[in-house]
Design a protein around this motif. Structure first.
Motif, short mmCIF file in Angstrom:
data_model
loop_
_atom_site.label_atom_id
_atom_site.label_comp_id
_atom_site.label_asym_id
_atom_site.label_seq_id
_atom_site.Cartn_x
_atom_site.Cartn_y
_atom_site.Cartn_z
N ASN A 27 0.81 -1.22 0.00
CA ASN A 27 0.00 0.00 0.00
C ASN A 27 0.84 1.27 0.00
O ASN A 27 0.46 2.27 -0.61
N LEU A 38 -2.95 2.35 8.32
CA LEU A 38 -4.04 1.60 8.94
C LEU A 38 -3.60 0.17 9.25
O LEU A 38 -3.90 -0.37 10.32
N TYR A 83 -9.24 7.80 12.72
CA TYR A 83 -8.90 7.34 11.37
C TYR A 83 -9.32 5.88 11.17
O TYR A 83 -9.87 5.52 10.13
N ILE A 84 -9.08 5.06 12.18
CA ILE A 84 -9.50 3.65 12.10
C ILE A 84 -11.02 3.55 12.02
O ILE A 84 -11.57 2.78 11.22
N SER A 141 -12.22 4.81 8.56
CA SER A 141 -11.83 3.85 7.52
C SER A 141 -12.72 2.61 7.56
O SER A 141 -13.15 2.10 6.52
N THR A 142 -13.00 2.13 8.77
CA THR A 142 -13.87 0.96 8.92
C THR A 142 -15.28 1.26 8.46
O THR A 142 -15.94 0.43 7.81
N SER A 157 -15.12 1.32 4.60
CA SER A 157 -14.74 0.06 3.97
C SER A 157 -15.72 -1.07 4.29
O SER A 157 -15.95 -1.96 3.47
N GLY A 198 -2.26 5.98 3.45
CA GLY A 198 -3.19 5.89 4.57
C GLY A 198 -3.55 4.46 4.90
O GLY A 198 -3.65 4.08 6.06
N ALA A 199 -3.73 3.64 3.84
CA ALA A 199 -4.04 2.22 4.05
C ALA A 199 -2.86 1.51 4.71
O ALA A 199 -3.04 0.60 5.53
N ALA A 233 -4.13 7.84 -0.48
CA ALA A 233 -5.00 6.75 -0.01
C ALA A 233 -4.18 5.49 0.29
O ALA A 233 -4.42 4.80 1.28
#
Length: 436
Positions: free
Chosen positions: A41, A201, A402-403, A406-407, A410, A197-198, A194
């Motif tokens: 990533n 994560l 952020y987590i 993102s969750t 996604s 960021g992934a 992105a």
């Protein structure tokens, strides 16, 4: 409220015991498998390493912050107790509800299954045999911890040191005998915000688990001092290990090989030791997962126990009982029974995934609770204060948010289902309040 049962828990754990819980729970199987995802990533060696560093900074910021809360409220139960004191009993109950019925036993089931599956690297087993072995592991680890908390912590210490050995070997040989002549740290195929960021994560998931040491506060000899030290030192060691092992991997095998591998640490060991290297790493993974299982077992049962102490569970008299050996035996039996059912049903991965969104909301609330602690609980004695307040807490909060975000994007359905599972606890909560 008087809690006569908790005083029977033996205060027998020191700083080293608490540190091994932190390290043992954070460094699970992720250190062996996550590098591929992170580098893929990130898009370049430099950004891959940077992602691990930034993830570590966010984790240590949260750790530094929660350490002040833990030192101010050094009670068995960890996050459950922090939420109760800072936000009220309803929020604490909802956290305890999902932790006790879903995440705790679900995590135990998942770790036991992974452990049994990893055994197949040495012994061929059918799916049914793996499930039976997983249940045997759960009962074995439970028995050790019921016999003695100190025994469980000693095992955690031994396993933590043992799991670090193969990692340290790879790090040392990677830097001294790495076959990749020169790593181009600036090269990349495609770098996007992105993607980076992934990558971050992915590292944040790998740093998860340290907060559970607070569950053991009632059994630490000096929780006000040892809880902050164990979190800060344990996370610091973990960050160094994660960063160095990733540096070593891209020196042993090319970054493209790391990215395309499902098991980069095993591939690196094979490059160093030949085919026997795969067995070496498989043994390391076995030890690592066993340590995580023991750590989750030891800390997880303290949540229903603490809830029972606060009369926040049905049958509190049963779950809050301390055995003659000074351990919460009944809470152990209940959690492991649920874990065995999850193993047999095969539902553990889905269940734990469903409520991760909700759990991170509770974790974020815990970190943000430092502001409530500072404003409303000024009278509480503090042996430790988070440095650079409020900057450090804000870094931890941003990482946690952020987590969550993102969750939410996604896996929106998981977030919704997890929220529903959590809210199902409200009728039980109001029933208990009415009964009281």
């Amino acid at each position: 409220m008087e809690k006569p049962m908790e005083k029977n828990l033996k205060k027998q754990l020191g700083l080293f015991d608490a540190m091994t819980i932190v390290i043992g729970m954070v460094i699970g199987s992720g250190v062996f498998f996550k590098p591929a995802i992170v580098f893929r990533n990130a898009g370049s060696p430099t950004l891959g390493i940077l992602a691990w560093v930034i993830g570590g900074i966010i984790a240590i910021a949260s750790g530094l912050t929660v350490s002040e809360i833990a030192a101010a409220i050094p009670k068995t139960g960890g996050v459950f107790i922090y939420l109760k004191e800072l936000y009220g009993e309803r929020w604490a109950f909802l956290f305890g509800w999902v932790q006790t019925l879903v995440y705790g036993p679900g995590s135990l089931a998942a770790l036991a299954i992974v452990l049994a599956t990893q055994i197949t690297s040495f012994i061929p087993l059918t799916s049914a045999q793996q499930k039976l072995l997983a249940i045997a592991f759960l009962i074995f680890v439970m028995t050790l911890n019921i016999i003695s908390t100190k025994l469980g912590s000693k095992i955690q210490g031994i396993v933590t040191v043992a799991k670090l050995m193969p990692i340290i070997v790879i790090i040392l040989l990677g830097f001294t005998k790495g076959t990749v002549e020169a790593v181009n740290y600036t090269s990349s195929k495609s770098i996007t915000i992105a993607g980076f960021g992934a990558a971050i994560l992915g590292t944040l998931w790998a740093y998860d688990g340290w907060i559970a040491v607070g569950n053991m506060a009632g059994e630490l000899k000096d929780p006000r001092k040892d809880l902050p030290k164990s979190i800060i030192l344990g996370l610091s060691i973990t960050i160094v290990v994660y960063v160095l092992i990733n540096f070593a991997l891209i020196k042993i095998i090319p970054m493209e090989s790391v990215i395309n591998s499902n098991k980069p640490a095993s591939d690196a060991a094979i490059a160093l030791f030949g085919e026997s290297g795969a067995k070496f790493i498989s043994a390391g993974i076995l030890i690592s997962i066993f340590g995580a299982l023991n750590g989750y077992m030891m800390t997880g049962v303290r949540v229903p126990f603490a809830m029972a102490q606060e009369k926040a569970l049905p049958f509190s008299g049963y779950f809050g009982k301390v055995s003659n050996l000074g351990t919460p035996r009944n809470a152990f039996i209940f959690e492991v029974l649920l874990a065995c059912l999850y193993v047999l049903s095969g539902s553990f991965d889905t269940l734990t995934d469903l409520i991760m969104f909700v759990l991170w909301i509770f974790y974020t609330m815990t970190v943000a609770g430092i502001f409530i602690l500072r404003s409303k609980f000024k009278h509480i004695e503090r042996s430790y204060k988070v440095p650079l307040y409020p900057i450090i807490p804000l870094i931890g909060i941003i990482g946690s948010l952020y987590i969550i975000i993102s969750t939410l994007f996604s896996n929106p359905f998981y977030a919704i289902y997890g929220t529903v599972i959590t809210l199902l606890g409200l009728p039980v909560y109001y029933y208990l309040i009415k009964k009281r």
